[in-house]
Design a protein around this motif. Sequence first.
Motif, PDB file in Angstrom:
ATOM      1  N   SER A 114       7.185 -31.611 -19.865  1.00 39.68           N
ATOM      2  CA  SER A 114       7.520 -30.560 -19.159  1.00 39.68           C
ATOM      3  C   SER A 114       5.720 -30.265 -20.041  1.00 39.68           C
ATOM      4  O   SER A 114       5.263 -29.400 -19.721  1.00 39.68           O
ATOM      5  CB  SER A 114       7.459 -29.533 -20.265  1.00 39.68           C
ATOM      6  OG  SER A 114       8.220 -29.758 -21.801  1.00 39.68           O
TER       7      SER A 114
ATOM      8  N   ASP B 240       0.191 -25.536 -32.124  1.00 40.84           N
ATOM      9  CA  ASP B 240       0.659 -25.752 -31.634  1.00 40.84           C
ATOM     10  C   ASP B 240       2.347 -25.220 -32.328  1.00 40.84           C
ATOM     11  O   ASP B 240       3.973 -24.317 -32.040  1.00 40.84           O
ATOM     12  CB  ASP B 240       2.075 -26.876 -31.460  1.00 40.84           C
ATOM     13  CG  ASP B 240       0.224 -27.991 -29.731  1.00 40.84           C
ATOM     14  OD1 ASP B 240       0.050 -26.736 -29.393  1.00 40.84           O
ATOM     15  OD2 ASP B 240       0.596 -28.874 -29.305  1.00 40.84           O
TER      16      ASP B 240
ATOM     17  N   ARG C  84       0.022 -28.687 -18.566  1.00 47.03           N
ATOM     18  CA  ARG C  84      -1.486 -29.376 -18.428  1.00 47.03           C
ATOM     19  C   ARG C  84      -1.660 -28.748 -17.276  1.00 47.03           C
ATOM     20  O   ARG C  84      -3.261 -28.977 -16.754  1.00 47.03           O
ATOM     21  CB  ARG C  84      -1.382 -31.298 -18.215  1.00 47.03           C
ATOM     22  CG  ARG C  84      -1.662 -31.369 -19.773  1.00 47.03           C
ATOM     23  CD  ARG C  84      -0.728 -32.563 -19.767  1.00 47.03           C
ATOM     24  NE  ARG C  84      -0.981 -33.517 -21.415  1.00 47.03           N
ATOM     25  CZ  ARG C  84      -2.007 -34.154 -21.758  1.00 47.03           C
ATOM     26  NH1 ARG C  84      -2.891 -34.290 -21.389  1.00 47.03           N
ATOM     27  NH2 ARG C  84      -1.364 -34.495 -22.923  1.00 47.03           N
TER      28      ARG C  84
ATOM     29  N   ARG D 132       4.649 -18.769 -20.406  1.00 45.61           N
ATOM     30  CA  ARG D 132       6.123 -19.660 -20.969  1.00 45.61           C
ATOM     31  C   ARG D 132       7.089 -19.286 -19.753  1.00 45.61           C
ATOM     32  O   ARG D 132       8.125 -20.557 -19.498  1.00 45.61           O
ATOM     33  CB  ARG D 132       6.217 -19.243 -22.183  1.00 45.61           C
ATOM     34  CG  ARG D 132       4.740 -19.966 -23.533  1.00 45.61           C
ATOM     35  CD  ARG D 132       5.441 -20.493 -24.941  1.00 45.61           C
ATOM     36  NE  ARG D 132       5.916 -21.666 -24.824  1.00 45.61           N
ATOM     37  CZ  ARG D 132       5.344 -22.960 -25.030  1.00 45.61           C
ATOM     38  NH1 ARG D 132       4.823 -22.838 -25.281  1.00 45.61           N
ATOM     39  NH2 ARG D 132       6.341 -24.098 -25.080  1.00 45.61           N
TER      40      ARG D 132
ATOM     41  N   ARG E 215       1.896 -20.538 -33.007  1.00 46.83           N
ATOM     42  CA  ARG E 215       2.214 -19.844 -32.331  1.00 46.83           C
ATOM     43  C   ARG E 215       3.043 -18.767 -32.550  1.00 46.83           C
ATOM     44  O   ARG E 215       4.460 -19.452 -33.047  1.00 46.83           O
ATOM     45  CB  ARG E 215       1.458 -20.316 -30.912  1.00 46.83           C
ATOM     46  CG  ARG E 215       3.101 -21.373 -30.554  1.00 46.83           C
ATOM     47  CD  ARG E 215       2.900 -22.108 -28.942  1.00 46.83           C
ATOM     48  NE  ARG E 215       3.805 -22.707 -28.594  1.00 46.83           N
ATOM     49  CZ  ARG E 215       3.623 -23.705 -28.680  1.00 46.83           C
ATOM     50  NH1 ARG E 215       2.389 -24.521 -27.819  1.00 46.83           N
ATOM     51  NH2 ARG E 215       4.714 -24.619 -27.895  1.00 46.83           N
TER      52      ARG E 215
ATOM     53  N   ARG F 255       7.596 -30.091 -26.915  1.00 45.47           N
ATOM     54  CA  ARG F 255       7.612 -28.738 -27.620  1.00 45.47           C
ATOM     55  C   ARG F 255       8.750 -28.422 -28.056  1.00 45.47           C
ATOM     56  O   ARG F 255       9.216 -28.178 -29.758  1.00 45.47           O
ATOM     57  CB  ARG F 255       6.535 -27.959 -28.099  1.00 45.47           C
ATOM     58  CG  ARG F 255       4.933 -28.923 -28.318  1.00 45.47           C
ATOM     59  CD  ARG F 255       5.075 -30.284 -28.531  1.00 45.47           C
ATOM     60  NE  ARG F 255       3.338 -29.809 -28.467  1.00 45.47           N
ATOM     61  CZ  ARG F 255       2.750 -31.281 -27.357  1.00 45.47           C
ATOM     62  NH1 ARG F 255       4.513 -31.814 -26.754  1.00 45.47           N
ATOM     63  NH2 ARG F 255       2.484 -31.895 -27.158  1.00 45.47           N
ATOM     64  N   ASP F 256       9.489 -27.400 -27.035  1.00 48.02           N
ATOM     65  CA  ASP F 256      10.609 -26.441 -27.583  1.00 48.02           C
ATOM     66  C   ASP F 256      11.930 -26.631 -26.320  1.00 48.02           C
ATOM     67  O   ASP F 256      12.426 -25.543 -26.258  1.00 48.02           O
ATOM     68  CB  ASP F 256       9.691 -25.646 -26.825  1.00 48.02           C
ATOM     69  CG  ASP F 256       9.331 -24.731 -25.452  1.00 48.02           C
ATOM     70  OD1 ASP F 256       9.237 -25.902 -25.201  1.00 48.02           O
ATOM     71  OD2 ASP F 256       9.688 -23.759 -25.346  1.00 48.02           O
TER      72      ASP F 256
HETATM   73  O1   DC Z   1       3.144 -32.795 -24.515  1.00 45.80           O
HETATM   74  P1   DC Z   1       2.248 -33.274 -23.605  1.00 45.80           P
HETATM   75  O2   DC Z   1       0.484 -34.025 -24.792  1.00 45.80           O
HETATM   76  O3   DC Z   1       2.048 -33.507 -22.678  1.00 45.80           O
HETATM   77  O4   DC Z   1       1.816 -31.273 -24.001  1.00 45.80           O
HETATM   78  C1   DC Z   1       0.137 -30.588 -24.020  1.00 45.80           C
HETATM   79  C2   DC Z   1       0.773 -29.386 -24.261  1.00 45.80           C
HETATM   80  O5   DC Z   1       1.412 -28.825 -23.684  1.00 45.80           O
HETATM   81  C3   DC Z   1       0.589 -29.036 -26.421  1.00 45.80           C
HETATM   82  O6   DC Z   1      -0.723 -29.508 -26.598  1.00 45.80           O
HETATM   83  C4   DC Z   1       1.793 -28.077 -25.689  1.00 45.80           C
HETATM   84  C5   DC Z   1       1.840 -27.629 -24.663  1.00 45.80           C
HETATM   85  N1   DC Z   1       3.210 -27.455 -24.499  1.00 45.80           N
HETATM   86  C6   DC Z   1       3.709 -26.788 -25.223  1.00 45.80           C
HETATM   87  O7   DC Z   1       3.315 -26.036 -24.854  1.00 45.80           O
HETATM   88  N2   DC Z   1       5.371 -26.919 -24.674  1.00 45.80           N
HETATM   89  C7   DC Z   1       6.255 -27.644 -24.271  1.00 45.80           C
HETATM   90  N3   DC Z   1       7.516 -27.971 -23.919  1.00 45.80           N
HETATM   91  C8   DC Z   1       5.620 -28.592 -23.474  1.00 45.80           C
HETATM   92  C9   DC Z   1       3.726 -29.026 -23.660  1.00 45.80           C
END
Ligand code: DC
Length: 232
Positions: A38, A189, A43, A114, A192, A135-136
């Motif tokens: 995700s 992260d 990115r 989002r 927020r 992350r979520d």
């Molecule tokens: O996992 P990553 O480093 O490729 O993620 C890049 C950025 O994207 C990370 O700093 C926060 C965001 N992200 C997010 O908010 N929710 C997700 N499910 C995945 C990534």
Amino acid sequence: MKQDLSAPVITIDGPSGAGKGSITQLVAKKLGYHLLDSGALYRLTALAATKSGIALDNEEKVGELALSLDVKFVPGEYGEPVNVLLNGEDVTAQIRTETCGNNASKVAPLPKVRAALLQRQRDFQVFPGLVADGRDMGTVVFPGALVKVYMTASAEERAERRYKQLKAKGEDVKIATLLSEIQERDARDSGRAEAPLKPAEDALVLDTTGLGIEEVLVQVLTLVEKTNGTVI
Ligand code: DC
């Protein structure tokens, strides 16, 4: 493909550099499941905004971009998304830079971004199953997931792992810079309002500081086996 709510989902959340990407790929390969990276979508959104000259804090415009992203994940030998195409252009290397990661964490707090990416992520839930990294994943995108893991490690260890990866690629980086970027990114992260980085209540929290990838993989696969009775 459209989301199939009956397909099993394994979520792997955690901060940057905790090793989620490698574990997600190994678990997906082992189970023959699909994979969702995700972070790549955030990115790609940041990259598309930069390419079109849109400010990263322009929620309206970045949200519209996220909704209309023309993205293709080209699966590798084991089904991992190894190549990422944006409007037909191979941007695999471009989205993996530190700058793009930091920019992704700037567009990620925007609620419109989002919301725009939500169903796109859920549509990865198809048979035989999905391993989703982010992350979520366990808290917001797949709250009903069968297995939820939250992987973490100290910021110092994550900076060191990243340092080794970048050095191996021949990049000239300083460990102190990487550490402060990781700490800033963690703060953004986790701090927020929308879908902050935190373990789901029913997640197994795995601190991987000092652990090798094989040890982590065994712990995750054991949990999967216990949860759905699958013998792996
Ligand atoms: O996992 P990553 O480093 O490729 O993620 C890049 C950025 O994207 C990370 O700093 C926060 C965001 N992200 C997010 O908010 N929710 C997700 N499910 C995945 C990534």
